[in-house]
Design a protein around this motif. Structure first.
Motif, mmCIF file in Angstrom:
data_model
loop_
_atom_site.group_PDB
_atom_site.id
_atom_site.type_symbol
_atom_site.label_atom_id
_atom_site.label_comp_id
_atom_site.label_asym_id
_atom_site.label_seq_id
_atom_site.Cartn_x
_atom_site.Cartn_y
_atom_site.Cartn_z
ATOM 1 N N ALA A 1 2.443 4.008 0.607
ATOM 2 C CA ALA A 1 3.123 3.065 1.512
ATOM 3 C C ALA A 1 4.396 2.488 0.896
ATOM 4 O O ALA A 1 5.388 2.262 1.598
ATOM 5 N N THR A 2 4.374 2.295 -0.426
ATOM 6 C CA THR A 2 5.542 1.658 -1.063
ATOM 7 C C THR A 2 6.766 2.573 -1.089
ATOM 8 O O THR A 2 7.848 2.146 -1.454
ATOM 9 N N ALA A 3 6.597 3.815 -0.688
ATOM 10 C CA ALA A 3 7.761 4.710 -0.592
ATOM 11 C C ALA A 3 8.540 4.414 0.688
ATOM 12 O O ALA A 3 9.589 5.004 0.933
ATOM 13 N N THR A 4 8.001 3.541 1.536
ATOM 14 C CA THR A 4 8.661 3.260 2.814
ATOM 15 C C THR A 4 9.049 1.779 2.897
ATOM 16 O O THR A 4 8.564 0.960 2.113
ATOM 17 N N GLY A 5 9.846 1.482 3.898
ATOM 18 C CA GLY A 5 10.192 0.082 4.151
ATOM 19 C C GLY A 5 9.281 -0.508 5.204
ATOM 20 O O GLY A 5 9.585 -1.538 5.785
ATOM 21 N N ARG A 6 8.189 0.206 5.539
ATOM 22 C CA ARG A 6 7.269 -0.269 6.573
ATOM 23 C C ARG A 6 5.799 -0.129 6.136
ATOM 24 O O ARG A 6 5.003 0.541 6.824
ATOM 25 N N PRO A 7 5.443 -0.725 4.988
ATOM 26 C CA PRO A 7 4.064 -0.542 4.500
ATOM 27 C C PRO A 7 2.998 -1.031 5.477
ATOM 28 O O PRO A 7 1.863 -0.569 5.427
ATOM 29 N N ASP A 8 3.376 -1.940 6.377
ATOM 30 C CA ASP A 8 2.418 -2.417 7.388
ATOM 31 C C ASP A 8 2.063 -1.324 8.384
ATOM 32 O O ASP A 8 1.046 -1.402 9.067
ATOM 33 N N LYS A 9 2.911 -0.313 8.470
ATOM 34 C CA LYS A 9 2.662 0.773 9.442
ATOM 35 C C LYS A 9 2.160 2.036 8.749
ATOM 36 O O LYS A 9 2.171 3.116 9.320
#
Ligand SMILES: CC/C=C\CC(=O)SCCNC(=O)CCNC(=O)[C@H](O)C(C)(C)COP(=O)(O)OP(=O)(O)OC[C@H]1O[C@@H](n2cnc3c(N)ncnc32)[C@H](O)[C@@H]1OP(=O)(O)O
Length: 720
Positions: free
Chosen positions: A420-428
Motif C-alpha cells: 500500500a505504501t507504494a501508492t498515494g491511496r493506502p486507504d484504497k
C-alpha cells in the motif's frame, strides 16, 4: 407468529417471522390456531396460507433445534388440514423450503408466483425432511423427481415445480389476490380429492426394488462420509413401500435420530458460520453496518498467468466487464488461451451453453496497455509474488487509475502495508487472496492493511459475493489465516514421514478423516518447486542457505525432504514424479514409489533420524492439533475475530469435511481441556517446533468452558 384475517369469506393465515418466516414454535402454533379457527368459523369458505415480507417460509427455525421439540409438529398441523372440508391453498412467493414446502404439501392446493422456489434442503444441514416431505413430495412429484430434490437439497423454480406436479398453478401479479381467487374457485370441491395423503407414490413405471438399490449405491459413493443423504433415500423408498401413516412414523424416527447427530450439529453450525462472516469490523473502527460499498461496474486484472486468468474468468462469468493486462502480447495470448480453455471446460460439463460462454468472452478486454485501466472501478494485481515487482505495479496503477479506483493485491504472503505504501491511496489498497485454481475455489481471503478504509473493505466483501466466492475478512500477517495454519499442518506431515510414516500413509489418514486430498498429493499437484522456492526465498532474506542436510532453520526443526526431491527433479505431477510417481491416463494416477521411500530412508540415515512405526492416530493428531493451536493464536492476535471465520476458511479453502464443521468446531467437540493438554504434551516432546508452543488463549479457554461463539469475545478481539 401467524396473522389471521378474513377477506371475501376466505381466511388468510400469514406466517410472520422476519426475515424468512422460519417455522418457530410461535409460527407453528399460530398456523395451527389459524387453521382450527377457520375450520370452526361458519362464514369461512376457504383458507389461504401465505408468508409476510416476500417469502412463504424457509422451513423449521434452525436456531430452535437445540432447544428440543415444543409446540405443534408440522405433521399434526397437516393431519388437521387433511381432515378439513374447506380447501386450504398455499400462496407461495419467494421461497417455500424444508418445513415451508411441507406445510404447502399439506395444503390441498399450491399456487406460486413466477419468482418462487421450492425445495427440501434439509440434507444440507444433515437432516431429512421431517414434516412429511419424504412421504408427500413423491406423491406429488413422483418418486424419481422427489428423490432427486430431497437428496440434492436443490430447490426448483416455480415453472419446473408446476411441470413436476408440485404446484397447481403459477401466477403473475399479487400472490394473495391470486390465492383468494383460487381458493374460492375450489370452495365447492371435495377436499379429499386434493389431499396428497390419499394418493399413492407415483412410480412412473419404475421398479422400487431396483431403484432403491441403485439410489443407495449412487448416494453412498457421491456423498462419501455424509449420513443424511442415505437416510433421505431410505425414507423416500420406505414411503413408496408402506402405507402413509407408517411412512410418516418412520420419517419422524429418522429425523429425530439425525437431529441430535454430530453431523447435523456441525452442518447447522457451518450454515450459521457462513452467515456470521459477513459481519466484519475493523480494529480502527468501521464495520459492515456503517461502511458503504463503492459500486464496482468494471474490473482490471494485472497479470494473465494461471491465477490472473482464473480471476478474470470469475469476473466475466459474474457479468462484469474485465480488462486483462499483461506486459506483452505473447504472455497475454497465453493467458487468454488458458481462460478460454477453462471456460470451455464449463461448457463441456454442461454448466454453461456455448452461447453463454461467448457472451462472457465479450466482456473480456485483453490488453497490454495500462492506459486501459484508467477508468475501471477496481484492479486486482496478480503478478509474481515478489514485493519489489508488486510495489512497481502499484506505483504505476496509482498514477494511471482514477482516484476512486480500489487497488487489490492477490498475495498469499506479503504484508498489505508494504504494498500500500507504494501508492498515494493506502486507504484504497486491500489484499484479495484467491486460491488455486482461482476459477473453481470458493474461498476469497480479503486482507485489510493498517490504513485500509471501511468502504474499501465493504467493497471487496461485496465484490466477493458478486463473483460467487465466499469472502472472509482477515488481518495481515505471514500467510494470513489459511496458509499460516497450513504451515504447521504440512510441517507435521513431513516430520511424521521423517520419523517413519510414508507419504501415502499420511495421505490416506487425511482422506479417511474426510479431507478431499492428502497433503502430499496436494503438494505434487501444486508443484514441489513452489514450496521449495518460497522456503529458499524466506531463507535467503535471512541470509541462510537451506541445503538437503538442514535440520534446523532459525532454531526450528526443519524437514529438508523437499530439497532432496527437487534435487532429483521430482517437482510433482508436472514432472510425472514427486512424492508419488504418476501413471495412467494423462499421468494423473498417483502410485507409491519405492524410489521416494529410498530417498526418505537415505535422508534419515544421513541425518541420524531413527525411523519407527508412526501410527495413523498420531499422524492425525499431530497435524490437526498443530494447526488448531495456530488457529487459537490467530484469534488471540485478532487476525480473525471469530472462530467461525477460521472454520469457513478451512471449509472453502481446503475442503475440510463440512460434516465436521471446521477445525475450531472440531476442537470444541474434542473438548478444549483435552486439546490443550495434548498440545502441551507435544510441546514437551518437540521443543524445537514453535507451532507447539501452546496458545495462551487456548489455555485460558480450556479452563473457562465458554462455547465457541464466545471465543472471539474472550480473546478481546471482537470488534462489534
Ligand atoms: C419441523 C421439521 C421439518 C423440517 C425441517 C426443516 O425445515 S430444516 C430447515 C430447512 N430450511 C433450510 O435449510 C433453509 C435454510 N435457508 C436458506 O437456504 C437461505 O437462508 C434462504 C432462505 C434461501 C435465504 O437466503 P438469503 O441468501 O436470502 O439470506 P440468508 O441465507 O442470509 O438468510 C437470511 C437470514 O435468515 C436466517 N435463516 C434462513 N433460514 C433460516 C431457518 N430455516 N431458520 C432460522 N433462520 C434462518 C439466516 O440465518 C439469516 O439470518 P442472519 O441473522 O442474517 O444470519
Amino acid at each position: 407468529m401467524a396473522e389471521y384475517s378474513i377477506r371475501d369469506s376466505v381466511a388468510i393465515i400469514q406466517l410472520d417471522n422476519a426475515p424468512v418466516n422460519a417455522l418457530s414454535v410461535a409460527v407453528r402454533t399460530g398456523l395451527y390456531d389459524g387453521i382450527e379457527r377457520a375450520a370452526g368459523d361458519g362464514s369461512v369458505k376457504a383458507v389461504v396460507v401465505c408468508g409476510k415480507g416476500g417469502n412463504f417460509c424457509a422451513g423449521a427455525d434452525i436456531k430452535e433445534f437445540d432447544e428440543g421439540s415444543k409446540g405443534p409438529w408440522i405433521t399434526e398441523i397437516g393431519d388437521f388440514m387433511d381432515r378439513m372440508r374447506k380447501p386450504v391453498v398455499a400462496a407461495i412467493e419467494g421461497v417455500a423450503l424444508g418445513g415451508g414446502l411441507e406445510v404447502a404439501l399439506f395444503c390441498h392446493y399450491r399456487i406460486a408466483a413466477k419468482n418462487a422456489r421450492v425445495g427440501q434442503p434439509e440434507v444440507n444441514i444433515g437432516l431429512i425432511p421431517g414434516g412429511g416431505g419424504t412421504v408427500r413430495l413423491p406423491r406429488a412429484a413422483g418418486f424419481k423427481q422427489a428423490l432427486e430434490m430431497i437428496v440434492t437439497g436443490n430447490p426448483v423454480r416455480a415453472e419446473r415445480a408446476l411441470k413436476m406436479g408440485v404446484l397447481d398453478e403459477v401466477v403473475s401479479g399479487n400472490i394473495l389476490e391470486a390465492g383468494i381467487k383460487f381458493a374460492l374457485s375450489k370452495a365447492h370441491i371435495d377436499t379429499s380429492l386434493a389431499c396428497l395423503r390419499n394418493r399413492p407414490v407415483r412410480m412412473d413405471g419404475l421398479n422400487i426394488d431396483t431403484k432403491a438399490d441403485a439410489a443407495l449405491a449412487h448416494v453412498k459413493s457421491k456423498y462419501k462420509g455424509f449420513e443424511a443423504p442415505m437416510f433421505c433415500v431410505k425414507a423416500v423408498v420406505n414411503a413408496a413401500r408402506v402405507p402413509y401413516d407408517d411412512a410418516i412414523q418412520k420419517e419422524r424416527e429418522y429425523f429425530f435420530e439425525l437431529r441430535t447427530s454430530g453431523q447435523s450439529q456441525a452442518l447447522r453450525y457451518a450454515f450459521f458460520a457462513e452467515r456470521q462472516i459477513a459481519r466484519w469490523g475493523l480494529p480502527g473502527g468501521g464495520d459492515y453496518r456503517t461502511a458503504r460499498a463503492i459500486p464496482v461496474r468494471s474490473v482490471g486484472v494485472v497479470g494473465a498467468g494461471t491465477m490472473g486468468a482464473g480471476i478474470a474468468l470469475c469476473i466475466i462469468t459474474s457479468g462484469l466487464p474485465c480488462v486483462l493486462l499483461e506486459q506483452n502480447q505473447e504472455f497475454l495470448e497465453k493467458g487468454v488461451t488458458s481462460l478460454r480453455g477453462q471456460l470451455m471446460g464449463t461448457v463441456r460439463l454442461g454448466k454453461m451453453t456455448a452461447g453463454e460462454a461467448e457472451v462472457c468472452l465479450s466482456r473480456l478486454k485483453p490488453s497490454t496497455s495500462m492506459e486501459d485501466l484508467k477508468h475501471v472501478d477496481m484492479v486486482i494485481e496478480a503478478v509474481f509474488e515478489d514485493l519489489k515487482l508488486k510495489r512497481e505495479v502499484f506505483e504505476r496503477l496509482d498514477k494511471t487509475c482514477k482516484p476512486e479506483t480500489i487497488l487489490c493485491t492477490n498475495t498469499s504472503t506479503l504484508d498489505i502495508d508494504s504494498v500500500a505504501t507504494a501508492t498515494g491511496r493506502p486507504d484504497k489498497v486491500v489484499g484479495t487472496h484467491f486460491f488455486a485454481p482461482s476459477y473453481l475455489m470458493k474461498l476469497l481471503e480479503n486482507i485489510y492493511g493498517s490504513r485500509t478504509s471501511p468502504e474499501t473493505v465493504a467493497t471487496v466483501m461485496r465484490f466477493g459475493k458478486t463473483i460467487r466466492k465466499v469472502p472472509v475478512l482477515v488481518g495481515s500477517c505471514t500467510g494470513f489465516v489459511a496458509n499460516r495454519m497450513l504451515a504447521p499442518y504440512t510441517a507435521e506431515a513431513q516430520f511424521c514421514v521423517e520419523e517413519g510414516a510414508s507419504p501415502a500413509q499420511v495421505d490416506s489418514v487425511l482422506m479417511d478423516f474426510g479431507m478431499p486430498m492428502g497433503t502430499f498429493r496436494v503438494s505434487d499437484l501444486s508443484g514441489i518447486d513452489v514450496s521449495f522456492s518460497i522456503r529458499r526465498e524466506a531463507a535467503r532474506k535471512l541470509g541462510v542457505t537451506l541445503t538437503v542436510d538442514s535440520r534446523y532453520f532459525r532454531g526450528q526443526r526443519h524437514c529438508s525432504l523437499i530439497e532432496r526431491l527437487v534435487e532429483k527433479g521430482r517437482l510433482g505431477r508436472k514432472t510425472g514424479k514427486g512424492w508419488y510417481k504418476y501413471e495412467g491416463p494423462g499421468g494423473t494416477v498417483p502410485l507409491e514409489d519405492p524410489d521416494v521411500l529410498e530417498i526418505i530412508e537415505t535422508h534419515c540415515r544421513a541425518l541420524g533420524i531413527e525411523r519407527r512405526n508412526v501410527g495413523s492416530h498420531e499422524i492425525q493428531e499431530r497435524m490437526q492439533l498443530a494447526m488448531i493451536n495456530e488457529g487459537f493464536k490467530i484469534l488471540e492476535e485478532g487476525i480473525c475475530t471469530r472462530a467461525e471465520e477460521i472454520d469457513v476458511i478451512w471449509l472453502y479453502g481446503f475442503g475440510w469435511p463440512r460434516y465436521l464443521g471446521g477445525p475450531m468446531f472440531y476442537a470444541s467437540k474434542l473438548g478444549l481441556k483435552r486439546v490443550f493438554e495434548k498440545i502441551c504434551t507435544f510441546h514437551k516432546r518437540f521443543p524445537h517446533s514453535q507451532h507447539w508452543v501452546p496458545s495462551v488463549l487456548l489455555g485460558k479457554l480450556s479452563e473457562s468452558g465458554l462455547p465457541l461463539s464466545k471465543w472471539g469475545e474472550a480473546a478481546g478481539t471482537s470488534r462489534l
